[in-house]
Design a protein around this motif. Sequence first.
Motif, PDB file in Angstrom:
ATOM      1  N   LEU A  73       0.829  -1.214   0.000  1.00  0.00           N
ATOM      2  CA  LEU A  73       0.000   0.000   0.000  1.00  0.00           C
ATOM      3  C   LEU A  73       0.860   1.259   0.000  1.00  0.00           C
ATOM      4  CD1 LEU A  73      -2.804  -0.971   2.521  1.00  0.00           C
ATOM      5  CD2 LEU A  73      -3.129  -0.385   0.106  1.00  0.00           C
ATOM      6  N   ALA A  74       1.906   1.257   0.796  1.00  0.00           N
ATOM      7  CA  ALA A  74       2.781   2.437   0.855  1.00  0.00           C
ATOM      8  C   ALA A  74       3.385   2.730  -0.512  1.00  0.00           C
ATOM      9  CB  ALA A  74       3.881   2.238   1.901  1.00  0.00           C
ATOM     10  N   TYR A  75       3.927   1.706  -1.160  1.00  0.00           N
ATOM     11  CA  TYR A  75       4.520   1.901  -2.492  1.00  0.00           C
ATOM     12  C   TYR A  75       3.487   2.393  -3.493  1.00  0.00           C
ATOM     13  CZ  TYR A  75       9.009  -0.334  -1.426  1.00  0.00           C
ATOM     14  OH  TYR A  75      10.241  -0.632  -0.932  1.00  0.00           O
ATOM     15  N   MET A  76       2.331   1.759  -3.510  1.00  0.00           N
ATOM     16  CA  MET A  76       1.326   2.103  -4.512  1.00  0.00           C
ATOM     17  C   MET A  76       0.712   3.480  -4.246  1.00  0.00           C
ATOM     18  SD  MET A  76       1.658  -0.248  -6.568  1.00  0.00           S
ATOM     19  CE  MET A  76       2.442  -1.841  -6.557  1.00  0.00           C
ATOM     20  N   ILE A  77       0.454   3.790  -2.995  1.00  0.00           N
ATOM     21  CA  ILE A  77      -0.092   5.106  -2.669  1.00  0.00           C
ATOM     22  C   ILE A  77       0.918   6.189  -3.024  1.00  0.00           C
ATOM     23  CG2 ILE A  77      -0.737   6.597  -0.728  1.00  0.00           C
ATOM     24  CD1 ILE A  77      -2.162   4.115   0.461  1.00  0.00           C
ATOM     25  N   HIS A  78       2.197   5.919  -2.773  1.00  0.00           N
ATOM     26  CA  HIS A  78       3.256   6.876  -3.126  1.00  0.00           C
ATOM     27  C   HIS A  78       3.329   7.070  -4.639  1.00  0.00           C
ATOM     28  CE1 HIS A  78       7.034   9.048  -3.044  1.00  0.00           C
ATOM     29  NE2 HIS A  78       7.531   8.162  -3.892  1.00  0.00           N
ATOM     30  N   GLN A  81       0.453   9.118  -6.072  1.00  0.00           N
ATOM     31  CA  GLN A  81       0.246  10.422  -5.437  1.00  0.00           C
ATOM     32  C   GLN A  81      -0.977  10.465  -4.514  1.00  0.00           C
ATOM     33  OE1 GLN A  81       0.339  11.738  -9.237  1.00  0.00           O
ATOM     34  NE2 GLN A  81       2.542  11.758  -9.289  1.00  0.00           N
ATOM     35  N   LEU A  82      -0.990   9.543  -3.560  1.00  0.00           N
ATOM     36  CA  LEU A  82      -2.008   9.449  -2.511  1.00  0.00           C
ATOM     37  C   LEU A  82      -3.404   9.136  -3.038  1.00  0.00           C
ATOM     38  CD1 LEU A  82      -0.865  12.403  -0.229  1.00  0.00           C
ATOM     39  CD2 LEU A  82      -0.538   9.969   0.176  1.00  0.00           C
ATOM     40  N   ASN A  83      -3.499   8.473  -4.170  1.00  0.00           N
ATOM     41  CA  ASN A  83      -4.778   8.060  -4.721  1.00  0.00           C
ATOM     42  C   ASN A  83      -5.308   6.896  -3.884  1.00  0.00           C
ATOM     43  OD1 ASN A  83      -6.890   6.930  -6.179  1.00  0.00           O
ATOM     44  ND2 ASN A  83      -5.904   7.217  -8.156  1.00  0.00           N
ATOM     45  N   THR A  84      -6.274   7.185  -3.028  1.00  0.00           N
ATOM     46  CA  THR A  84      -6.771   6.154  -2.121  1.00  0.00           C
ATOM     47  C   THR A  84      -7.579   5.080  -2.847  1.00  0.00           C
ATOM     48  OG1 THR A  84      -8.653   7.568  -1.557  1.00  0.00           O
ATOM     49  CG2 THR A  84      -6.751   7.618  -0.066  1.00  0.00           C
ATOM     50  N   GLU A  85      -8.054   5.368  -4.037  1.00  0.00           N
ATOM     51  CA  GLU A  85      -8.772   4.346  -4.797  1.00  0.00           C
ATOM     52  C   GLU A  85      -7.846   3.168  -5.123  1.00  0.00           C
ATOM     53  OE1 GLU A  85     -11.328   3.750  -8.903  1.00  0.00           O
ATOM     54  OE2 GLU A  85     -10.749   5.761  -8.295  1.00  0.00           O
ATOM     55  N   VAL A  86      -6.584   3.466  -5.400  1.00  0.00           N
ATOM     56  CA  VAL A  86      -5.605   2.411  -5.652  1.00  0.00           C
ATOM     57  C   VAL A  86      -5.482   1.535  -4.406  1.00  0.00           C
ATOM     58  CG1 VAL A  86      -3.160   1.927  -6.088  1.00  0.00           C
ATOM     59  CG2 VAL A  86      -4.324   3.724  -7.375  1.00  0.00           C
ATOM     60  N   GLY A  87      -5.365   2.157  -3.251  1.00  0.00           N
ATOM     61  CA  GLY A  87      -5.284   1.405  -1.998  1.00  0.00           C
ATOM     62  C   GLY A  87      -6.519   0.567  -1.753  1.00  0.00           C
ATOM     63  N   ARG A  88      -7.691   1.129  -2.031  1.00  0.00           N
ATOM     64  CA  ARG A  88      -8.942   0.380  -1.847  1.00  0.00           C
ATOM     65  C   ARG A  88      -8.969  -0.846  -2.763  1.00  0.00           C
ATOM     66  NH1 ARG A  88     -12.174   4.296  -1.865  1.00  0.00           N
ATOM     67  NH2 ARG A  88     -12.504   4.477  -4.097  1.00  0.00           N
ATOM     68  N   ASN A  89      -8.520  -0.683  -4.007  1.00  0.00           N
ATOM     69  CA  ASN A  89      -8.499  -1.814  -4.938  1.00  0.00           C
ATOM     70  C   ASN A  89      -7.512  -2.896  -4.483  1.00  0.00           C
ATOM     71  OD1 ASN A  89     -10.471  -0.739  -6.588  1.00  0.00           O
ATOM     72  ND2 ASN A  89      -9.001   0.315  -7.884  1.00  0.00           N
ATOM     73  N   ILE A  90      -6.373  -2.484  -3.958  1.00  0.00           N
ATOM     74  CA  ILE A  90      -5.407  -3.454  -3.432  1.00  0.00           C
ATOM     75  C   ILE A  90      -6.025  -4.233  -2.271  1.00  0.00           C
ATOM     76  CG2 ILE A  90      -3.223  -3.684  -2.157  1.00  0.00           C
ATOM     77  CD1 ILE A  90      -2.200  -1.302  -3.891  1.00  0.00           C
ATOM     78  N   MET A  91      -6.657  -3.517  -1.352  1.00  0.00           N
ATOM     79  CA  MET A  91      -7.266  -4.182  -0.196  1.00  0.00           C
ATOM     80  C   MET A  91      -8.407  -5.112  -0.624  1.00  0.00           C
ATOM     81  SD  MET A  91      -5.533  -3.516   2.425  1.00  0.00           S
ATOM     82  CE  MET A  91      -6.627  -4.299   3.603  1.00  0.00           C
ATOM     83  N   SER A 157      -9.743   9.194   7.566  1.00  0.00           N
ATOM     84  CA  SER A 157     -10.010   9.241   6.124  1.00  0.00           C
ATOM     85  C   SER A 157      -9.412   8.033   5.423  1.00  0.00           C
ATOM     86  CB  SER A 157      -9.457  10.527   5.505  1.00  0.00           C
ATOM     87  OG  SER A 157     -10.162  11.631   5.983  1.00  0.00           O
ATOM     88  N   PHE A 158      -8.190   7.660   5.803  1.00  0.00           N
ATOM     89  CA  PHE A 158      -7.545   6.481   5.199  1.00  0.00           C
ATOM     90  C   PHE A 158      -8.401   5.245   5.423  1.00  0.00           C
ATOM     91  CE2 PHE A 158      -4.896   2.706   5.790  1.00  0.00           C
ATOM     92  CZ  PHE A 158      -4.317   2.604   4.533  1.00  0.00           C
ATOM     93  N   GLU A 159      -8.814   5.037   6.659  1.00  0.00           N
ATOM     94  CA  GLU A 159      -9.594   3.832   6.957  1.00  0.00           C
ATOM     95  C   GLU A 159     -10.937   3.857   6.242  1.00  0.00           C
ATOM     96  OE1 GLU A 159      -9.545   3.447  11.236  1.00  0.00           O
ATOM     97  OE2 GLU A 159      -7.499   2.665  11.196  1.00  0.00           O
ATOM     98  N   GLU A 160     -11.559   5.017   6.155  1.00  0.00           N
ATOM     99  CA  GLU A 160     -12.840   5.128   5.447  1.00  0.00           C
ATOM    100  C   GLU A 160     -12.678   4.901   3.946  1.00  0.00           C
ATOM    101  OE1 GLU A 160     -16.730   5.639   4.321  1.00  0.00           O
ATOM    102  OE2 GLU A 160     -15.959   5.306   6.343  1.00  0.00           O
ATOM    103  N   GLU A 161     -11.642   5.469   3.362  1.00  0.00           N
ATOM    104  CA  GLU A 161     -11.474   5.414   1.914  1.00  0.00           C
ATOM    105  C   GLU A 161     -10.785   4.132   1.434  1.00  0.00           C
ATOM    106  OE1 GLU A 161      -9.692   9.048   0.444  1.00  0.00           O
ATOM    107  OE2 GLU A 161     -10.844  10.217   1.899  1.00  0.00           O
ATOM    108  N   VAL A 162      -9.945   3.524   2.251  1.00  0.00           N
ATOM    109  CA  VAL A 162      -9.152   2.370   1.797  1.00  0.00           C
ATOM    110  C   VAL A 162      -9.614   1.065   2.447  1.00  0.00           C
ATOM    111  CG1 VAL A 162      -6.827   1.363   1.734  1.00  0.00           C
ATOM    112  CG2 VAL A 162      -7.149   3.808   1.289  1.00  0.00           C
ATOM    113  N   LEU A 163      -9.956   1.092   3.710  1.00  0.00           N
ATOM    114  CA  LEU A 163     -10.236  -0.158   4.426  1.00  0.00           C
ATOM    115  C   LEU A 163     -11.715  -0.511   4.518  1.00  0.00           C
ATOM    116  CD1 LEU A 163      -7.716   0.129   7.389  1.00  0.00           C
ATOM    117  CD2 LEU A 163      -7.382  -0.893   5.142  1.00  0.00           C
ATOM    118  N   LYS A 164     -12.581   0.375   4.042  1.00  0.00           N
ATOM    119  CA  LYS A 164     -14.005   0.050   4.154  1.00  0.00           C
ATOM    120  C   LYS A 164     -14.326  -1.184   3.325  1.00  0.00           C
ATOM    121  CE  LYS A 164     -15.432   3.216   0.502  1.00  0.00           C
ATOM    122  NZ  LYS A 164     -16.161   4.414   0.203  1.00  0.00           N
TER     123      LYS A 164
END
Length: 165
Positions: A73-78, A81-91, A157-164
């Motif tokens: 998640l850290a690599y992909m979010i970096h 550029q902090l696109n939380t949709e990428v993190g949500r898709n990874i999760m 915000s991270f938990e709402e946008e990425v971990l929901k």
Amino acid sequence: AVVSTQSTGGVDREKVMACVRRMERTLKELPVQLSHADINEYNILVDEEHGMGLIDFNDMIMAPRVVEIAHCLAYMIHSQQLNTEVGRNIMKGYGEYIKLCEAERSIIYDLVVSRFGLSCAMGQQKIDEGTANGYVTKCVQDNVITLAGFLRLGRDSFEEEVLKD
């Protein structure tokens, strides 16, 4: 140092250290497994005929499984550029195969912050020692910007946008 508020464009050292302390307390309670610890877009190979694979196993460690997903998640979010949709898709993809327990989910934000903080600190040490090249200096600058932005995004915000779910 990179993680001081005076020199880093908004990185709050106390916020970083609070994440590190929370992470350390929780990680001790989780079982460990072999972890690649460097899953990023440069270490993932995709071939339509043969499928997907990983390369670069130099950073492998024994760690709780949540460390692997947090590093990814850290690599992909970096890189995005902090696109939380990428993190949500990874999760979402990860969750199709492995269900994280609540203790694991509760420290993902802390692990991502800690990963950026560690990268910044290690790079800053090389800069201070005079052994950093231009690439290391640029990486530190980029990681500081990402870390500051990630801290501004905040845990909620991270938990709402990425971990929901």
